[in-house]
Scaffold this motif. Sequence first.
Motif, mmCIF file in Angstrom:
data_model
loop_
_atom_site.group_PDB
_atom_site.id
_atom_site.type_symbol
_atom_site.label_atom_id
_atom_site.label_comp_id
_atom_site.label_asym_id
_atom_site.label_seq_id
_atom_site.Cartn_x
_atom_site.Cartn_y
_atom_site.Cartn_z
ATOM 1 N N LEU A 29 14.332 24.545 10.860
ATOM 2 C CA LEU A 29 13.362 22.860 9.561
ATOM 3 C C LEU A 29 14.759 22.815 8.630
ATOM 4 O O LEU A 29 14.320 20.969 8.407
ATOM 5 C CB LEU A 29 12.938 24.088 8.444
ATOM 6 C CG LEU A 29 11.616 23.010 6.998
ATOM 7 C CD1 LEU A 29 10.507 22.756 7.797
ATOM 8 C CD2 LEU A 29 11.324 24.496 6.091
ATOM 9 N N GLN A 51 15.621 18.120 9.313
ATOM 10 C CA GLN A 51 15.945 16.738 8.451
ATOM 11 C C GLN A 51 16.415 15.704 8.603
ATOM 12 O O GLN A 51 17.893 15.798 9.041
ATOM 13 C CB GLN A 51 15.895 17.387 7.468
ATOM 14 C CG GLN A 51 15.167 19.077 6.591
ATOM 15 C CD GLN A 51 13.852 17.950 6.337
ATOM 16 O OE1 GLN A 51 13.523 17.607 6.285
ATOM 17 N NE2 GLN A 51 13.160 19.489 6.812
ATOM 18 N N PRO A 72 12.113 13.811 11.058
ATOM 19 C CA PRO A 72 11.289 15.344 10.656
ATOM 20 C C PRO A 72 9.781 14.967 10.504
ATOM 21 O O PRO A 72 9.316 16.828 11.201
ATOM 22 C CB PRO A 72 11.471 15.604 8.850
ATOM 23 C CG PRO A 72 11.615 14.009 8.891
ATOM 24 C CD PRO A 72 12.293 13.462 9.687
ATOM 25 N N ARG A 85 8.021 17.576 12.782
ATOM 26 C CA ARG A 85 7.301 19.167 11.954
ATOM 27 C C ARG A 85 6.098 19.143 12.930
ATOM 28 O O ARG A 85 5.411 19.916 13.689
ATOM 29 C CB ARG A 85 7.116 18.479 10.627
ATOM 30 C CG ARG A 85 6.593 19.655 10.023
ATOM 31 C CD ARG A 85 6.376 19.337 9.069
ATOM 32 N NE ARG A 85 7.327 18.347 7.994
ATOM 33 C CZ ARG A 85 7.236 17.004 7.641
ATOM 34 N NH1 ARG A 85 5.970 16.898 8.425
ATOM 35 N NH2 ARG A 85 8.386 16.557 7.013
ATOM 36 N N HIS A 86 5.765 18.086 13.162
ATOM 37 C CA HIS A 86 4.082 18.230 14.605
ATOM 38 C C HIS A 86 4.624 18.925 15.207
ATOM 39 O O HIS A 86 2.999 19.450 15.636
ATOM 40 C CB HIS A 86 3.841 16.667 14.840
ATOM 41 C CG HIS A 86 2.978 16.518 16.023
ATOM 42 N ND1 HIS A 86 1.766 15.792 15.289
ATOM 43 C CD2 HIS A 86 2.543 16.444 17.176
ATOM 44 C CE1 HIS A 86 0.655 15.872 16.415
ATOM 45 N NE2 HIS A 86 1.785 16.522 17.679
ATOM 46 N N SER A 116 6.483 22.893 14.001
ATOM 47 C CA SER A 116 5.949 23.904 13.193
ATOM 48 C C SER A 116 5.194 24.232 13.485
ATOM 49 O O SER A 116 4.349 25.238 12.853
ATOM 50 C CB SER A 116 6.029 23.013 11.766
ATOM 51 O OG SER A 116 7.599 22.619 11.409
#
Lengths: 334, 334
Positions: free
Chosen positions: A34, A38, A45, A49-50, A53
């Motif tokens: 994570l 960034q 991000p 993230r899509h 995460s």
Amino acid sequence: MSAVAAPIANPAADLEPVLALTAKDMARVDALILDRMQSEVEIIPALARHLISAGGKRLRPMVTVAAARACGTGNDNHLKLAAAVEFIHAATLLHDDIVDGSSLRRGKPAAHLIWGAASSVLVGDFLFTRSFELMVETGSLKALRSLARASSVIAEGEVLQLTRAHDIELPREVYLEIIGAKTAELFAAAAESGAIAAVAPPERVRALRDYGRHLGLAFQLVDDALDYEAEAAALGKNAGDDFREGKVTLPLLLAIAATPEEGEFWRRTIQRREQTEEDFARAKALLDQTGAVAATLDEARAHAEAAKAALLGFDGPWRSALERLADFSVARGS
Amino acid sequence: MSAVAAPIANPAADLEPVLALTAKDMARVDALILDRMQSEVEIIPALARHLISAGGKRLRPMVTVAAARACGTGNDNHLKLAAAVEFIHAATLLHDDIVDGSSLRRGKPAAHLIWGAASSVLVGDFLFTRSFELMVETGSLKALRSLARASSVIAEGEVLQLTRAHDIELPREVYLEIIGAKTAELFAAAAESGAIAAVAPPERVRALRDYGRHLGLAFQLVDDALDYEAEAAALGKNAGDDFREGKVTLPLLLAIAATPEEGEFWRRTIQRREQTEEDFARAKALLDQTGAVAATLDEARAHAEAAKAALLGFDGPWRSALERLADFSVARGS
């Protein structure tokens, strides 16, 4: 409910031990992932993230962590290498989905459909470079060598796959070379780099590399089989995607070889990719009828056993957890 | 022929000293590049050869070689790093041309138009991973750090450029940030890694990094100016490409700022990219009229001077050759 029923495969139970043992390390790996995805450039991000995460079992970084712990590591280098492994994987997924024109990934719309292919290319590049920065931070040239080599083999395997796409006469050995490069090599390097991070002796590094390679082959073979079996929900992508993209995988190749009378069907649907709505059902029926899916799963099981055999020199809960992970790879296909 | 004529800029003459001094090393770098772009997957060397062997002045690897020699290197690590730098550059060109939809590169059709975007994405990845393998072979973690960081900054800069494409209100500082990342960073790391390969003291490493950064900024500013000036033959790409792609560069931004009465023209051609055949000529006239190209070249010259100033601690033929290279970067725009 019969007392003589065959044992019911339970993939989740097989994954449990390695999940439990790596949980603490994996929480730190997740935090690192994570942190390192960034950027002040907002789309980076957001897109990362899509993909990262949202889903995925983090199997590859988990293998790095488990390999390092199985070798009794006394430092934290495996955490950075594990994050690097996941970034390499994420970068290749982003680029693959563009190359294949896939619409679904990990149960969500593929990133290139939301942010465009250009962003997916560049964010893939970004994640890839971040993985190298993480490796450099560990100061381990051996781990860098392993993962740089793996990245190169993966890219080469992807190109090979692209140039042989829709080739209904693809020899089985070339198929195995392709999945060896595009999938098994990263599992192999993930395990190997974990052992390297633990400063393990060469024979343990080699053993874990072997384990990773066979595990990766088992995973990919099961994935390729599931594409003709599973529902989209279980797969995180559309069942039949491989068929619709005209991708030649082992189950398909076995069915093609066993049904010479269907030559025109295969040429039309795979070679020329002229498909109708009903074609996938017919293909699936031909695969069932020829036992192609079952034979692919047999081959996967052989690799899972080879993965377990590579662990002979290890013992304790880590060996057992890695063995169960090999079982998990094939239990998904049961 | 007048005795009082202003000196005629002669780009070729300014390039001559560094070409002559690096010739022997660059022959070895070329051989290394050719060797390392090989693969049994035929499309890889074919596509790589199209891009790498065919053209380009090899400026970035030449900077690595010259930096190492200016620091009196006693080993050959700079050759591998120079090849790695060219591979990073080649990989970014392949991906850029897809992102920008460019049709011409180094005077030839862009690779993605011949082999398809998918192949360009994957061969770009392959070249990128090969660059890391070369770096790892040098065993220099410092050089790896410099070039891994540069690769990451480049990718971030490309994404930033993509997200701010067609923004006619792009602040000049963001434009400078973009070209600093996507172009100057690789020149900076090329020079820095050469000095690192030579095991130069930190102040020389820093000085050469500064030199490379300013040289890269000068180059990009001149490139951006030439897009409104040069013929395709001289540029190796189509003049007017930036305008037709709606790419906001410094000359365009300066003209936009100086012609508020043309707001609707800029919004239509750049923001909405609704262009007719005549629009480039009109844009070029507005850039000429506002002195936007001249002002961009002035800024480039300032960076060329800053590059030369960074060389104060050096002497001899290498310093002189690097100074002339800085002159070359702007002489192209004269």
